[in-house]
Design an enzyme around this catalytic site. Structure first.
Site, PDB file in Angstrom:
ATOM      1  CG  ASP A 387      -3.222  40.439  24.204  1.00 26.18           C
ATOM      2  OD1 ASP A 387      -2.916  39.961  25.595  1.00 26.18           O
ATOM      3  OD2 ASP A 387      -4.115  41.322  23.945  1.00 26.18           O
ATOM      4  CB  VAL A 388       0.545  38.195  28.037  1.00 22.92           C
ATOM      5  CG1 VAL A 388       0.402  37.255  29.292  1.00 22.92           C
ATOM      6  CG2 VAL A 388       1.818  38.279  27.677  1.00 22.92           C
ATOM      7  CG  ASP A 389      -5.734  39.459  29.143  1.00 20.99           C
ATOM      8  OD1 ASP A 389      -6.171  38.468  29.599  1.00 20.99           O
ATOM      9  OD2 ASP A 389      -6.364  40.301  29.177  1.00 20.99           O
ATOM     10  CG  ASP A 390      -6.018  38.147  22.837  1.00 20.22           C
ATOM     11  OD1 ASP A 390      -6.925  38.043  22.279  1.00 20.22           O
ATOM     12  OD2 ASP A 390      -5.736  39.235  23.375  1.00 20.22           O
TER      13      ASP A 390
END
Length: 649
Positions: A387-390
């Site tokens: 996950d890019v956000d994580d």
């Protein structure tokens, strides 16, 4: 002084201390955090129906799911008997049909008052024939509607080359993992075992076989009409597709799914994909003790969650698990409150480090083959789908903690984030340049969430991460990200929050990024956003936002103040250099007044979204993390007599 209206810092210390102590106490022995992630009635209802599809019924578990479903049924003028998509929301017909069906399967009498209310509400909305595509597929598996109620989705999609307009590689990760097993089900058309022969004919205004057209508008554009015409043409042709290519396509689906089963964490780490995989294996004749079937079934069970603390006797099924996200957010809050070298922060970092995905080039590599792996997943494990956000949030935490042992992990995360930037300058959640908008107009995509395009909130987090690291060679990527945010800003000064509710979340995220990137606090972009937040402050000093702001409700408004939204607004204003503004002091006072004696905060309204207008989420940890982060940041800025937030988050 920093503030013109300053809360009592001794009282603030006490509030922070109690919140910090409560959050630290909830850390797992191995250093991680995980809180409940709650959606609507749909997934627990689908779980019940899955058991009846397989004839693997657990009466005690289903009875407790029934307790939960009855407890969340609507009973208000705006929702007199259906089930909403979020707390205090309007009735959703698809969720309501599934919940009614599940309760009837559990054994609830259709003439019981709650069932009569539900039935009346469903019929008043046009009946079960007006449910969404995924619900109609579920009903078709039970023989409750004919298969013509569902769009044509031939399994041969698995064989289409990359240049074709509709392929598995042009849709989002969640769509890919859900659709692959679903294509097999829609081709094989199994019939649920349904040992109690439960039917829901009473939910149809028109008998299911007499409904002339299940797939109808209004369509969002001319493309909807065009794809409907294509669906009409394909329908009679599909039965004549060659059996050899059909077998190859089914095998291609199996070959795609099997390496991605992901152990007990499940296909894609999300319930719908896991449940579809279980039904697919069952339909294809796999024995329940076959390793692939067994692990898929085990992954579904891992999502069952006890809700007894809130609903005595209740159990529900989570859409997925969120330990990496929860751990990184909790550690950021503790780092702000206790310092980045706090032992609880170190334990969280130690848990996160080995979960970085370094040995698998996941589906993201289809478009970004040169990007080296280095991301984190949202769940315990989900190697194909980091996950890019994580990754950006974990990267900021590890950098902030300052341990030299983290440098290699941070550098790998940095390179992966740089590699995942889309051509627009933004970032999506799991894929790059996933912007084939025409696909959201096919009949199957009535939920409008088939894609994973760049969004302001994810892009903001990536800009924050890269800016916090401060590598000179990353400045062009940061500049492109800032330009993307500039284009995405709404005329009123806010930003849309794709993954959190909603404009307050998006605006906080963007302001943090712009601050980290070094934009002057008096720049027009920052000033307009701060003015928008100040204008949305409620009379009591807090902020709140209705989940209906994803539809037609006013952005940034709600009938009560909420801890998460108040914290986001405060963090946004502080990132805009306005820690000394009276609105911030009033918001800090509200957070202190809303704190429970045990140091935590409570909020029943949902605070995030899976798919806007279709699927909403309530992160139970958000009222733990974000108010503490906001209070501690205010204290740190006040005591440091500085308007500049040092951290990119």
């Amino acid at each position: 002084m920093l503030t013109t209206l300053s809360p009592d810092l001794a009282e603030l210390d006490d509030a922070i201390g109690r919140a910090q102590e409560r959050l630290a106490a909830e850390q797992q022995p191995d250093g991680h955090y995980v809180y409940e992630l709650e959606a609507d009635a749909t997934i627990p209802a689908e779980y019940v129906l899955l058991e009846h599809f397989l004839d693997r019924i657990d009466p005690e578990l289903e009875a407790r799911i029934g307790v939960y479903l009855r407890a969340i049924q609507g009973n208000s003028p705006q929702n007199p008997g259906g089930w909403p998509l979020f707390h205090d929301g309007a009735m959703d017909i698809s969720a309501s049909v599934k919940a009614y069906f599940a309760l009837k399967a559990i054994g609830d009498d259709p003439e019981a008052p709650h069932m009569r209310r539900a039935r009346a509400a469903i019929l008043a909305r046009g009946g079960a024939e007006r449910t969404n595509v995924f619900t109609r597929i579920q009903l078709a598996l039970y023989g409750a509607v004919p298969w013509r109620a569902c769009p044509v989705m031939p399994v041969e999609i698995m064989l289409l080359p990359g240049w074709f307009p509709i392929t598995m590689w042009k849709i989002s990760y969640w769509s890919r993992t859900v659709i692959a097993p679903l294509l097999v089900l829609m081709t094989e058309r199994p019939v649920a075992r349904n040992p109690r022969d439960v039917r829901i004919d009473e939910l149809f205004v028109t008998p299911p076989e007499q409904v002339r057209d299940y797939i109808r508008g209004p369509y969002k554009s001319w493309m909807g009409n065009a794809f409907k015409a294509l669906d009409t043409v394909l329908r009679p042709l599909e039965r004549h597709f060659p059996s050899r290519s059909r077998k190859r396509a089914i095998q291609a689906a199996i070959d795609f799914i099997t390496p991605r089963l992901n152990g007990e964490d499940g296909l894609g780490g999300i319930y719908p994909a896991m449940a579809n995989a279980v039904m697919m294996f069952d339909t294809l004749g796999y024995a329940p003790d076959h390793p692939d079937y067994a692990i898929a079934w085990a992954s579904v069970h891992k999502l069952v969650t006890d809700a007894a603390a809130r609903i005595p006797g209740g159990i529900y099924v989570q859409p997925c698990l969120s330990p990496v996200w929860d751990t990184s957010l909790a550690a950021h809050a503790l780092a702000e409150a206790a310092g980045a070298q706090d032992a609880h922060v170190a334990a969280a970092c130690d848990w996160l480090i080995p979960r970085q995905v370094l040995d698998v080039k996941g589906d993201w590599a289809y478009r970004k083959p040169d990007a080296p792996p280095g991301g984190w997943a949202f769940q315990y494990n989900n190697a194909y789908y980091p996950d890019v956000d994580d990754t950006a949030v974990v990267g900021m935490l590890l950098d902030r903690a300052g341990d030299p042992a983290h440098r290699e992990a941070v550098e790998r995360a940095r390179l992966w984030i740089l590699g995942m930037q889309s051509k627009s300058g933004g970032w999506g959640a799991f894929d790059s340049d996933n912007e084939f908008d025409y696909l959201n107009h096919i009949p199957f995509a009535d939920h409008g969430a088939l894609l994973d395009p760049p969004t302001a909130d994810v892009a903001a987090r990536c800009v924050s991460f890269l800016a916090q690291l401060g590598h000179p060679e990353d400045r062009p990527a940061i500049a492109r990200g800032v330009d993307y945010l500039r284009r995405e800003q709404k005329p009123d000064g806010s930003w849309f929050g794709r993954w959190g509710t909603n404009y307050i979340y998006g605006t906080w995220s963007a302001l943090c990024a712009l601050n980290a990137a070094g934009l002057p606090h008096d720049s027009p972009m920052i000033r307009r956003a701060a003015e928008w937040l100040i204008a949305r402050q409620r009379e009591d000093g807090g902020w709140g936002e209705d989940c209906e702001s994803y539809a037609h409700a006013p952005p940034g408004e709600y009938h009560e103040s909420l801890p998460s939204q108040t914290a986001w607004a405060l963090l946004g204003l502080m990132a805009a250099g306005m820690a000394g503004h009276p609105s911030v002091a009033r918001g800090i006072d509200w957070l202190q007044s809303a704190q429970d004696e045990d140091g935590s905060w409570r909020e029943k309204p949902y605070n995030a979204v899976g798919f806007p207008r279709v699927f909403y989420l309530r992160y139970h940890g958000y009222p733990r993390f974000f108010p503490l982060l906001a209070l501690a940041r205010f204290r740190n800025l006040a005591r440091g007599n500085s308007a500049r937030v040092a951290c990119g988050f």
